[in-house]
Design an enzyme around this catalytic site. Structure first.
Site: not given
Length: 101
Positions: A19-20
């Site tokens: 994420h991410f």
């Protein structure tokens, strides 16, 4: 707001892996979970079965951010909270403990 709780987002938090990649931000669910646990511990109110009546995510929380979680409890039992990193407002919302509903 009062009742300030300080928490530093770990640089190696496992949520950052997905994420991410390349631009890690703390997922909202992790931010809310952290806030709920901190508020429950500070207030002594059981928030296991609470209702999150509103929440706004305003700015991402990044690895290493020093967050301040502040909350107030109204006479009706509604808990309003704000999460900030310095001058950046990260999130705000309100919670109702099941026992207050």
């Amino acid at each position: 707001m009062n009742n300030a709780i300080h928490w530093t987002v770990p640089l190696d938090h496992p949520a950052f892996a997905g994420h991410f990649p390349g631009t890690p931000i703390l997922p909202g669910v992790v931010l809310l979970d952290t806030a709920l646990h901190a508020i429950a511990e500070a207030s002594g109110i059981d928030l296991i079965d609470c209702e999150i009546s509103s929440v706004k995510f305003l700015c991402p929380a990044n690895p290493g951010d020093e967050l301040v979680i502040q909350h107030t409890i109204s006479a009706s039992g509604v808990i309003r909270f704000e999460i900030a990193a310095g001058t950046r407002k990260i999130a705000s919302g309100s919670i109702v403990a099941k026992s207050s509903a």
